[in-house]
Design a protein around this motif. Structure first.
Motif, PDB file in Angstrom:
ATOM      1  N   ASP A 136      45.497  48.761  37.507  1.00  0.00           N
ATOM      2  CA  ASP A 136      45.016  49.546  38.644  1.00  0.00           C
ATOM      3  C   ASP A 136      44.959  51.010  38.233  1.00  0.00           C
ATOM      4  O   ASP A 136      45.988  51.607  37.896  1.00  0.00           O
ATOM      5  CB  ASP A 136      45.946  49.375  39.846  1.00  0.00           C
ATOM      6  N   HIS A 142      49.482  45.222  36.566  1.00  0.00           N
ATOM      7  CA  HIS A 142      49.877  44.475  37.751  1.00  0.00           C
ATOM      8  C   HIS A 142      49.695  42.978  37.521  1.00  0.00           C
ATOM      9  O   HIS A 142      48.565  42.486  37.447  1.00  0.00           O
ATOM     10  CB  HIS A 142      49.040  44.972  38.942  1.00  0.00           C
ATOM     11  N   HIS A 196      45.915  42.404  35.935  1.00  0.00           N
ATOM     12  CA  HIS A 196      44.886  43.445  35.879  1.00  0.00           C
ATOM     13  C   HIS A 196      45.575  44.798  35.804  1.00  0.00           C
ATOM     14  O   HIS A 196      46.799  44.885  35.884  1.00  0.00           O
ATOM     15  CB  HIS A 196      43.985  43.370  37.122  1.00  0.00           C
TER      16      HIS A 196
END
Ligand code: MN
Length: 189
Positions: free
Chosen positions: A47, A39, A45
């Motif tokens: 998820d 993302h 990052h």
């Protein structure tokens, strides 16, 4: 069941984002579903989402997963997501919560390695699961170490453990084969 997704829904305007509104589902299967999304929000990052009691329990992992048991990865617990989110890939529009590109980096099923139920393991802050994804395979532990939200994702020792930097070597979607740039261009998967 529906209450679990209240926070998820409050944060999003479904007239503007293509993310699913979703419903909590009853889960009876021996194997749960998992998804790992890359993302590119304000910070890049990953998820990590695993099915527990009909929703996807979700952790944001700044560095993504590691296959090396010695490498613990910080995993911040975030809001529950609907099961349908496990298939989501696309763009969250500017101004919306989590705006940016989402790639479905891995998905598959997992098995609970503990005798206790997953929800009980979650409450105690120690989850051990065996993943069978397109990319990730083997046993992983999620361990709460501070407060409610700070967890670690750790590869457990087994024949699937490795020093290979999978986050660096796998740059395409496990769903569409697209790169982040190609997804960002907005062509539907
Ligand atoms: Mn995210």
């Amino acid at each position: 069941m529906g209450k679990k997704l209240t926070k998820y829904r409050k944060r999003r305007d479904f007239t503007k984002t293509a993310e699913p509104k979703g419903k909590a589902k009853k889960s009876a299967a021996a194997r749960g579903k998992f998804a790992l999304q890359k993302h590119a929000a304000s910070r890049l990052h990953f998820d990590f989402r695993i099915e527990i009691d009909g929703v996807l329990k979700s952790w944001a992992i700044p560095k993504g997963p590691s296959l090396a048991p010695a490498t613990k990865r910080l995993a911040m617990l975030t809001e529950d997501h609907p099961m349908e989110y496990g298939k989501f890939e696309g763009i969250i529009p500017k101004g919306e919560y989590g705006a940016g590109t989402v790639m479905l980096w891995d998905f598959g099923t997992f098995k609970n390695l503990k005798e206790e139920s997953l929800s009980s393991c979650f409450k105690k802050g120690r989850i051990e699961i065996f993943l069978k994804g397109k990319r990730l395979e083997g046993a992983f532990a999620l361990i709460r170490f501070r407060g409610v939200n700070q967890w670690l994702l750790i590869k457990m020792r087994d024949e699937f453990a490795s020093k290979k930097d999978i986050v660096k070597s796998e740059l395409r979607s496990a769903k569409s084969g697209k790169t982040m740039q190609e997804i960002a261009k907005g062509k539907a998967a």
